[in-house]
Design a protein around this motif. Structure first.
Motif, short mmCIF file in Angstrom:
data_model
loop_
_atom_site.label_atom_id
_atom_site.label_comp_id
_atom_site.label_asym_id
_atom_site.label_seq_id
_atom_site.Cartn_x
_atom_site.Cartn_y
_atom_site.Cartn_z
N ASP A 260 9.07 -3.56 2.28
CA ASP A 260 7.98 -2.96 1.79
C ASP A 260 6.55 -3.63 2.56
O ASP A 260 5.75 -2.50 3.00
N LYS A 261 6.43 -4.73 3.18
CA LYS A 261 5.53 -5.05 3.89
C LYS A 261 5.63 -4.41 5.37
O LYS A 261 4.50 -4.02 5.91
N THR A 263 7.01 -1.58 5.93
CA THR A 263 6.33 -0.04 5.74
C THR A 263 4.94 0.07 5.54
O THR A 263 4.28 0.85 6.05
N GLU A 264 4.56 -0.93 4.86
CA GLU A 264 3.09 -1.05 5.01
C GLU A 264 2.20 -1.33 6.10
O GLU A 264 1.30 -0.41 6.41
N GLU A 265 2.90 -2.11 7.06
CA GLU A 265 2.35 -2.24 8.26
C GLU A 265 2.54 -1.00 9.10
O GLU A 265 1.58 -0.58 9.94
N LYS A 266 3.47 -0.47 9.00
CA LYS A 266 3.74 0.86 9.86
C LYS A 266 2.72 2.00 9.32
O LYS A 266 2.51 2.89 10.20
N ASP A 267 2.63 2.25 7.82
CA ASP A 267 1.84 3.10 7.73
C ASP A 267 0.42 2.90 7.92
O ASP A 267 -0.25 3.78 8.28
N ALA A 268 0.01 1.68 8.28
CA ALA A 268 -1.34 1.20 8.41
C ALA A 268 -1.55 1.55 9.86
O ALA A 268 -2.47 2.10 10.34
N GLU A 271 -1.87 5.33 10.51
CA GLU A 271 -3.11 5.61 10.07
C GLU A 271 -4.20 5.19 11.16
O GLU A 271 -4.99 5.88 11.24
#
Length: 304
Positions: A260-261, A263-268, A271
């Motif tokens: 999850d972390k 994925t969040e870093e990748k999305d960030a 973005e």
């Protein structure tokens, strides 16, 4: 004349043929009776020294030493040679200790806290022989991947010592061991990896763990007389299978959190990249706009 008449009957008796044999037989009977009486007296004394007698069943039919009596005269000792060279890696969790001492006596495994039910003893990370803390009978020898193998010795009804995190068993179930006899070697355990090479030692009465430090150099009778109703510590050591299941679940949760972390870093990152691209486009448009205005102004002047 009268004296001669008085002596006559005895002289006549001795002159008879059977007189002397009768005297010899009577003397022999008296001597033999005395010898038999003397021997019978010795037999009675020997029997008096024996603690059992024929016709009454005892628990010591084979003339074995009275182990229970011997154990009651022993004191609990540390399960190592040269106790002065040892280190207590983790103390017993005492419900009456300070909050700081209680915290230091907790074992962390699989994101769970367990109160230490004994003491963890080491010798500068070196292997050493684990010794029987008191004479007794081995009631349990079990391999355990989590706790690092276990040996239990019963010393009296309901009173046992437990040795965990050991290897190279030197005893089997049913063996009678003497105090100070080597029963295994110190090893490691997954449950308390921080302790390194050590032995986890417990003393239990009616399955209630007591602080071993309070009973070293004290007799078995002291523990037998102790009242332990309010001494039981909640939170037993984990079962190997249950702990393994918890560890798998904890690892899965940790992996999911890591994913999850990520994925969040990748999305960030995506973005931020999109934001930077938009910003770059806007900057290019802003830079191109003055040039377009200059060109329009030049066209207007030409028309004039």
């Amino acid at each position: 004349m009268r004296e001669e008449e008085k002596k006559q009957p005895s002289q006549n008796f001795l002159k008879r043929r059977w007189a002397y044999p009768a005297i010899y037989l009577a003397s022999a009977a008296i001597i033999i009776t005395g010898i038999l009486w003397y021997q019978a007296g010795n037999d009675v004394n020997e029997k008096a020294k024996d603690y059992s007698y024929d016709g009454v069943p005892t628990d010591n039919e084979f003339n074995q030493p009275a182990e229970e009596v011997n154990r009651s005269l022993e004191n609990f000792v540390m399960p190592v040679s040269s106790p002065e060279d040892t280190v207590i890696e983790k103390q017993f969790y005492d419900t009456e200790a300070s909050a700081e001492e209680q915290e230091a006596a907790l074992v962390v495994y699989g994101n769970m806290y367990y109160p230490n039910q004994g003491v963890d003893i080491s010798k500068d990370g070196k292997e050493f022989d684990v010794l029987a803390a008191m004479s007794g009978t081995v009631t349990k020898v079990q391999e355990d991947s989590l706790l690092g193998n276990t040996i239990e010795i019963e010393h009296s009804k309901g009173i046992v010592t437990r040795y965990q995190s050991v290897k190279d068993f030197e005893v089997a179930v049913g063996d009678v061991v003497d105090q100070g006899q080597a029963i295994a070697k110190a090893g490691k355990s997954l449950f308390n990896e921080e302790a390194g090479v050590h032995v986890h030692f417990e003393i239990r009465k009616a399955d209630v763990a007591v602080n071993p430090m309070e009973y070293f150099n004290k007799s078995l009778a002291t523990l037998q007389e102790a009242q332990l109703e309010d001494k039981k510590v909640s939170g037993e050591q984990p079962d190997a299978a249950a702990a393994e299941e918890n560890a798998v679940e904890d690892q899965a949760s940790e992996n999911k959190a890591t994913e999850d972390k990520a994925t969040e870093e990748k999305d960030a990152a995506e973005e931020n990249k999109s934001t930077e691209e938009n910003k770059s486009t806007e900057e290019k448009q802003d830079q191109a706009k003055p040039k377009q205005e200059s060109k329009d102004n030049a066209d207007v002047k030409d028309e004039e």
